[in-house]
Design an enzyme around this catalytic site. Structure first.
Site, PDB file in Angstrom:
ATOM      1  N   ARG A  50       0.846  -1.191   0.000  1.00 44.87           N
ATOM      2  CA  ARG A  50       0.000   0.000   0.000  1.00 44.87           C
ATOM      3  C   ARG A  50       0.882   1.241   0.000  1.00 44.87           C
ATOM      4  O   ARG A  50       1.762   1.377   0.847  1.00 44.87           O
ATOM      5  CB  ARG A  50      -0.863   0.055   1.270  1.00 44.87           C
ATOM      6  N   THR A 104      -1.357   7.442  -0.445  1.00 55.78           N
ATOM      7  CA  THR A 104      -2.664   7.309  -1.116  1.00 55.78           C
ATOM      8  C   THR A 104      -3.460   6.108  -0.618  1.00 55.78           C
ATOM      9  O   THR A 104      -4.655   6.011  -0.876  1.00 55.78           O
ATOM     10  CB  THR A 104      -2.467   7.119  -2.632  1.00 55.78           C
ATOM     11  N   ASP A 121       0.033  -3.838  12.380  1.00 58.46           N
ATOM     12  CA  ASP A 121       0.545  -4.152  11.044  1.00 58.46           C
ATOM     13  C   ASP A 121       0.850  -5.646  10.960  1.00 58.46           C
ATOM     14  O   ASP A 121       1.787  -6.147  11.596  1.00 58.46           O
ATOM     15  CB  ASP A 121       1.811  -3.327  10.765  1.00 58.46           C
ATOM     16  N   ASP A 138       4.481  -6.552   9.699  1.00 57.75           N
ATOM     17  CA  ASP A 138       5.522  -6.250  10.683  1.00 57.75           C
ATOM     18  C   ASP A 138       5.456  -7.206  11.872  1.00 57.75           C
ATOM     19  O   ASP A 138       6.494  -7.638  12.385  1.00 57.75           O
ATOM     20  CB  ASP A 138       5.355  -4.808  11.190  1.00 57.75           C
TER      21      ASP A 138
HETATM   22  C1  PRP Z   1      -1.240  -4.907   4.260  1.00 60.16           C
HETATM   23  C2  PRP Z   1      -2.079  -6.175   4.292  1.00 60.16           C
HETATM   24  C3  PRP Z   1      -2.851  -6.088   3.012  1.00 60.16           C
HETATM   25  C4  PRP Z   1      -3.077  -4.612   2.884  1.00 60.16           C
HETATM   26  C5  PRP Z   1      -4.481  -4.327   3.274  1.00 60.16           C
HETATM   27  O1  PRP Z   1      -0.152  -5.045   3.442  1.00 60.16           O
HETATM   28  O2  PRP Z   1      -1.323  -7.333   4.380  1.00 60.16           O
HETATM   29  O3  PRP Z   1      -2.165  -6.598   1.894  1.00 60.16           O
HETATM   30  O4  PRP Z   1      -2.172  -3.957   3.769  1.00 60.16           O
HETATM   31  O5  PRP Z   1      -4.787  -3.017   3.075  1.00 60.16           O
HETATM   32  P1  PRP Z   1      -5.866  -2.539   2.009  1.00 60.16           P
HETATM   33  O6  PRP Z   1      -7.084  -3.393   2.203  1.00 60.16           O
HETATM   34  O7  PRP Z   1      -6.091  -1.107   2.403  1.00 60.16           O
HETATM   35  O8  PRP Z   1      -5.275  -2.680   0.650  1.00 60.16           O
HETATM   36  P2  PRP Z   1       0.966  -3.895   3.314  1.00 60.16           P
HETATM   37  O9  PRP Z   1       0.631  -2.975   2.188  1.00 60.16           O
HETATM   38  O10 PRP Z   1       1.185  -3.262   4.656  1.00 60.16           O
HETATM   39  O11 PRP Z   1       2.231  -4.695   2.841  1.00 60.16           O
HETATM   40  P3  PRP Z   1       3.070  -5.832   3.589  1.00 60.16           P
HETATM   41  O12 PRP Z   1       2.177  -7.026   3.709  1.00 60.16           O
HETATM   42  O13 PRP Z   1       4.187  -6.049   2.660  1.00 60.16           O
HETATM   43  O14 PRP Z   1       3.509  -5.314   4.929  1.00 60.16           O
HETATM   44  N1  URA Z   2      -2.567  -3.517   6.925  1.00 65.95           N
HETATM   45  C1  URA Z   2      -2.272  -4.014   8.149  1.00 65.95           C
HETATM   46  O1  URA Z   2      -1.310  -4.764   8.307  1.00 65.95           O
HETATM   47  N2  URA Z   2      -3.055  -3.668   9.178  1.00 65.95           N
HETATM   48  C2  URA Z   2      -4.122  -2.870   9.054  1.00 65.95           C
HETATM   49  O2  URA Z   2      -4.823  -2.607  10.043  1.00 65.95           O
HETATM   50  C3  URA Z   2      -4.410  -2.363   7.775  1.00 65.95           C
HETATM   51  C4  URA Z   2      -3.623  -2.706   6.718  1.00 65.95           C
END
Ligand code: PRP
Ligand code: URA
Length: 208
Positions: free
Chosen positions: A103, A107, A199, A202
Protein backbone atom coordinates in the site's frame (compact mmCIF):
# COMPACT_ATOMS: atom_id res chain seq x y z
CA UNK A 1 -23.81 -8.50 4.66
CA UNK A 2 -24.20 -10.84 1.72
CA UNK A 3 -21.35 -13.20 0.98
CA UNK A 4 -19.45 -12.29 4.17
CA UNK A 5 -18.72 -15.13 6.57
CA UNK A 6 -17.34 -14.15 9.95
CA UNK A 7 -16.38 -17.32 11.79
CA UNK A 8 -18.36 -18.20 14.90
CA UNK A 9 -16.00 -21.00 15.90
CA UNK A 10 -14.81 -20.75 19.52
CA UNK A 11 -11.26 -21.80 18.59
CA UNK A 12 -11.06 -18.96 16.09
CA UNK A 13 -12.31 -16.41 18.65
CA UNK A 14 -9.83 -17.66 21.26
CA UNK A 15 -6.84 -17.57 18.90
CA UNK A 16 -7.82 -14.22 17.36
CA UNK A 17 -7.83 -12.60 20.80
CA UNK A 18 -4.26 -13.80 21.41
CA UNK A 19 -3.30 -12.58 17.93
CA UNK A 20 -4.61 -9.07 18.61
CA UNK A 21 -2.73 -8.84 21.94
CA UNK A 22 0.11 -6.34 21.54
CA UNK A 23 2.36 -8.46 23.80
CA UNK A 24 2.20 -11.48 21.45
CA UNK A 25 5.68 -11.98 19.99
CA UNK A 26 6.37 -12.76 16.29
CA UNK A 27 6.94 -16.52 16.84
CA UNK A 28 3.59 -16.98 18.57
CA UNK A 29 1.96 -14.52 16.15
CA UNK A 30 3.06 -16.61 13.15
CA UNK A 31 1.80 -19.79 14.82
CA UNK A 32 -1.61 -18.19 15.41
CA UNK A 33 -1.84 -16.84 11.84
CA UNK A 34 -1.14 -20.37 10.56
CA UNK A 35 -3.70 -21.98 12.83
CA UNK A 36 -6.49 -19.46 12.22
CA UNK A 37 -5.87 -19.62 8.47
CA UNK A 38 -6.38 -23.39 8.57
CA UNK A 39 -9.58 -23.13 10.61
CA UNK A 40 -11.04 -20.46 8.32
CA UNK A 41 -10.10 -22.42 5.22
CA UNK A 42 -11.83 -25.50 6.59
CA UNK A 43 -15.02 -23.40 6.75
CA UNK A 44 -14.41 -21.62 3.44
CA UNK A 45 -13.98 -24.84 1.45
CA UNK A 46 -17.17 -26.58 2.56
CA UNK A 47 -18.63 -26.24 -0.95
CA UNK A 48 -15.71 -27.60 -3.00
CA UNK A 49 -16.88 -29.96 -5.72
CA UNK A 50 -16.21 -33.70 -5.45
CA UNK A 51 -16.25 -36.62 -7.85
CA UNK A 52 -16.82 -40.25 -6.85
CA UNK A 53 -13.74 -42.42 -6.34
CA UNK A 54 -13.64 -46.16 -5.75
CA UNK A 55 -10.96 -47.40 -3.38
CA UNK A 56 -10.07 -50.57 -1.49
CA UNK A 57 -9.64 -50.84 2.24
CA UNK A 58 -7.58 -53.80 3.55
CA UNK A 59 -10.96 -55.56 3.93
CA UNK A 60 -13.25 -54.55 1.09
CA UNK A 61 -13.96 -52.15 -1.77
CA UNK A 62 -15.25 -48.77 -0.61
CA UNK A 63 -16.91 -45.89 -2.41
CA UNK A 64 -15.51 -42.46 -1.70
CA UNK A 65 -14.67 -39.10 -3.26
CA UNK A 66 -11.84 -36.92 -4.42
CA UNK A 67 -11.71 -33.17 -4.97
CA UNK A 68 -12.75 -32.32 -8.52
CA UNK A 69 -11.32 -28.82 -8.71
CA UNK A 70 -7.68 -27.72 -8.88
CA UNK A 71 -7.03 -25.24 -6.11
CA UNK A 72 -4.63 -22.32 -6.08
CA UNK A 73 -3.56 -20.39 -3.00
CA UNK A 74 -2.78 -16.76 -3.72
CA UNK A 75 -1.05 -15.08 -0.78
CA UNK A 76 -0.68 -11.33 -1.11
CA UNK A 77 2.92 -10.47 -0.19
CA UNK A 78 4.05 -10.12 2.30
CA UNK A 79 1.57 -10.64 5.11
CA UNK A 80 -0.41 -13.34 3.27
CA UNK A 81 2.66 -15.60 3.26
CA UNK A 82 2.10 -16.61 6.88
CA UNK A 83 -1.29 -18.08 6.04
CA UNK A 84 0.00 -20.46 3.37
CA UNK A 85 1.54 -23.11 5.66
CA UNK A 86 -1.71 -23.50 7.60
CA UNK A 87 -3.81 -23.89 4.49
CA UNK A 88 -1.27 -26.25 2.91
CA UNK A 89 -1.68 -28.61 5.83
CA UNK A 90 -5.26 -29.13 4.66
CA UNK A 91 -4.54 -29.10 0.93
CA UNK A 92 -0.91 -30.13 0.37
CA UNK A 93 -1.29 -30.36 -3.39
CA UNK A 94 -2.66 -26.84 -3.82
CA UNK A 95 -0.56 -24.64 -6.09
CA UNK A 96 0.73 -21.38 -4.62
CA UNK A 97 0.84 -18.28 -6.80
CA UNK A 98 2.26 -15.16 -5.13
CA UNK A 99 1.04 -11.66 -5.85
CA UNK A 100 3.21 -8.80 -4.58
CA UNK A 101 1.37 -5.62 -3.59
CA UNK A 102 2.13 -2.93 -1.07
CA UNK A 103 0.00 0.00 0.00
CA UNK A 104 1.31 3.42 -0.91
CA UNK A 105 1.44 5.06 2.53
CA UNK A 106 0.14 8.38 1.23
CA UNK A 107 -2.66 7.31 -1.12
CA UNK A 108 -3.35 3.88 0.48
CA UNK A 109 -3.64 2.54 -3.09
CA UNK A 110 -2.04 -0.84 -3.87
CA UNK A 111 1.17 -0.88 -5.90
CA UNK A 112 1.92 -4.13 -7.76
CA UNK A 113 5.53 -5.35 -7.64
CA UNK A 114 5.38 -9.12 -8.20
CA UNK A 115 3.25 -11.24 -10.50
CA UNK A 116 4.61 -14.34 -12.22
CA UNK A 117 1.31 -15.92 -13.26
CA UNK A 118 1.67 -17.94 -16.45
CA UNK A 119 -0.47 -16.92 -19.43
CA UNK A 120 -3.16 -19.58 -19.01
CA UNK A 121 -4.75 -20.39 -15.64
CA UNK A 122 -3.59 -23.67 -14.08
CA UNK A 123 -6.27 -23.82 -11.35
CA UNK A 124 -10.03 -23.41 -11.29
CA UNK A 125 -10.52 -22.20 -7.72
CA UNK A 126 -8.32 -19.59 -6.02
CA UNK A 127 -8.19 -18.66 -2.36
CA UNK A 128 -6.79 -15.15 -1.93
CA UNK A 129 -4.92 -15.14 1.38
CA UNK A 130 -4.31 -11.85 3.21
CA UNK A 131 -4.72 -11.25 6.94
CA UNK A 132 -6.11 -7.72 6.59
CA UNK A 133 -8.96 -6.38 4.43
CA UNK A 134 -8.62 -2.68 5.23
CA UNK A 135 -9.56 -0.26 2.41
CA UNK A 136 -9.96 -3.35 0.23
CA UNK A 137 -7.61 -1.96 -2.43
CA UNK A 138 -5.18 -4.90 -2.29
CA UNK A 139 -7.90 -7.57 -2.37
CA UNK A 140 -9.78 -5.86 -5.22
CA UNK A 141 -6.57 -5.52 -7.26
CA UNK A 142 -5.70 -9.19 -6.67
CA UNK A 143 -9.18 -10.34 -7.66
CA UNK A 144 -8.89 -8.17 -10.81
CA UNK A 145 -5.61 -9.93 -11.66
CA UNK A 146 -7.05 -13.42 -11.06
CA UNK A 147 -10.18 -12.74 -13.11
CA UNK A 148 -8.05 -11.42 -15.99
CA UNK A 149 -6.00 -14.63 -15.66
CA UNK A 150 -9.24 -16.58 -16.17
CA UNK A 151 -9.87 -18.22 -12.80
CA UNK A 152 -13.47 -19.47 -12.58
CA UNK A 153 -14.04 -19.21 -8.84
CA UNK A 154 -12.35 -17.01 -6.23
CA UNK A 155 -12.73 -16.78 -2.45
CA UNK A 156 -11.08 -14.32 -0.08
CA UNK A 157 -9.76 -15.71 3.21
CA UNK A 158 -8.52 -13.15 5.72
CA UNK A 159 -8.23 -12.67 9.45
CA UNK A 160 -9.81 -9.25 10.06
CA UNK A 161 -11.94 -7.10 7.78
CA UNK A 162 -13.03 -3.47 8.07
CA UNK A 163 -16.52 -2.54 6.85
CA UNK A 164 -14.84 -0.22 4.31
CA UNK A 165 -12.88 -3.12 2.78
CA UNK A 166 -15.93 -5.34 2.63
CA UNK A 167 -17.89 -2.59 0.87
CA UNK A 168 -15.09 -2.11 -1.69
CA UNK A 169 -14.92 -5.85 -2.41
CA UNK A 170 -18.67 -6.19 -2.65
CA UNK A 171 -18.89 -3.34 -5.08
CA UNK A 172 -16.04 -4.53 -7.32
CA UNK A 173 -16.45 -8.30 -6.91
CA UNK A 174 -19.87 -9.20 -5.47
CA UNK A 175 -19.36 -12.82 -6.56
CA UNK A 176 -16.36 -13.35 -4.25
CA UNK A 177 -17.21 -14.65 -0.77
CA UNK A 178 -15.25 -13.15 2.11
CA UNK A 179 -14.25 -15.46 4.96
CA UNK A 180 -12.74 -13.83 8.05
CA UNK A 181 -12.27 -14.37 11.77
CA UNK A 182 -13.82 -10.97 12.60
CA UNK A 183 -15.34 -7.85 11.11
CA UNK A 184 -14.02 -4.87 13.07
CA UNK A 185 -15.36 -1.34 13.63
CA UNK A 186 -13.65 0.93 11.10
CA UNK A 187 -10.40 2.30 9.67
CA UNK A 188 -8.37 4.99 11.42
CA UNK A 189 -7.04 8.06 9.60
CA UNK A 190 -3.97 6.06 8.45
CA UNK A 191 -6.03 3.26 6.95
CA UNK A 192 -5.42 0.82 9.81
CA UNK A 193 -8.22 -1.36 11.10
CA UNK A 194 -9.60 -0.55 14.57
CA UNK A 195 -9.21 -2.33 16.88
CA UNK A 196 -7.44 -4.69 14.43
CA UNK A 197 -4.07 -6.09 15.34
CA UNK A 198 -1.67 -3.46 14.04
CA UNK A 199 0.54 -4.15 11.04
CA UNK A 200 0.16 -7.82 10.13
CA UNK A 201 3.36 -7.93 8.07
CA UNK A 202 5.52 -6.25 10.68
CA UNK A 203 4.16 -8.41 13.50
CA UNK A 204 4.86 -11.64 11.60
CA UNK A 205 8.28 -10.72 10.35
CA UNK A 206 9.47 -8.81 13.43
CA UNK A 207 9.98 -5.61 11.47
CA UNK A 208 7.88 -3.22 13.57
C1 PRP B 1 -1.24 -4.91 4.26
C2 PRP B 1 -2.08 -6.18 4.29
C3 PRP B 1 -2.85 -6.09 3.01
C4 PRP B 1 -3.08 -4.61 2.88
C5 PRP B 1 -4.48 -4.33 3.27
O1 PRP B 1 -0.15 -5.04 3.44
O2 PRP B 1 -1.32 -7.33 4.38
O3 PRP B 1 -2.17 -6.60 1.89
O4 PRP B 1 -2.17 -3.96 3.77
O5 PRP B 1 -4.79 -3.02 3.08
P1 PRP B 1 -5.87 -2.54 2.01
O6 PRP B 1 -7.08 -3.39 2.20
O7 PRP B 1 -6.09 -1.11 2.40
O8 PRP B 1 -5.27 -2.68 0.65
P2 PRP B 1 0.97 -3.89 3.31
O9 PRP B 1 0.63 -2.97 2.19
O10 PRP B 1 1.19 -3.26 4.66
O11 PRP B 1 2.23 -4.69 2.84
P3 PRP B 1 3.07 -5.83 3.59
O12 PRP B 1 2.18 -7.03 3.71
O13 PRP B 1 4.19 -6.05 2.66
O14 PRP B 1 3.51 -5.31 4.93
N1 URA C 1 -2.57 -3.52 6.93
C1 URA C 1 -2.27 -4.01 8.15
O1 URA C 1 -1.31 -4.76 8.31
N2 URA C 1 -3.06 -3.67 9.18
C2 URA C 1 -4.12 -2.87 9.05
O2 URA C 1 -4.82 -2.61 10.04
C3 URA C 1 -4.41 -2.36 7.78
C4 URA C 1 -3.62 -2.71 6.72
Amino acid sequence: MDNVFSSRHPLVAHKLTKLRDKTTKPKKFRELVREIAALLTYEATADLALRPLETETPLAPASGYELREKIGLVPILRAGLGMVEGVWELMPSAEVWHIGLYRDERTLRPVEYYNKLPIAPTVSVCLILDPMLATGGSAVATADILKRWGVERIKFVGLIAAPEGIAAMQQAHPDIPIHVAAVDERLNENGYILPGLGDAGDRQFGTA
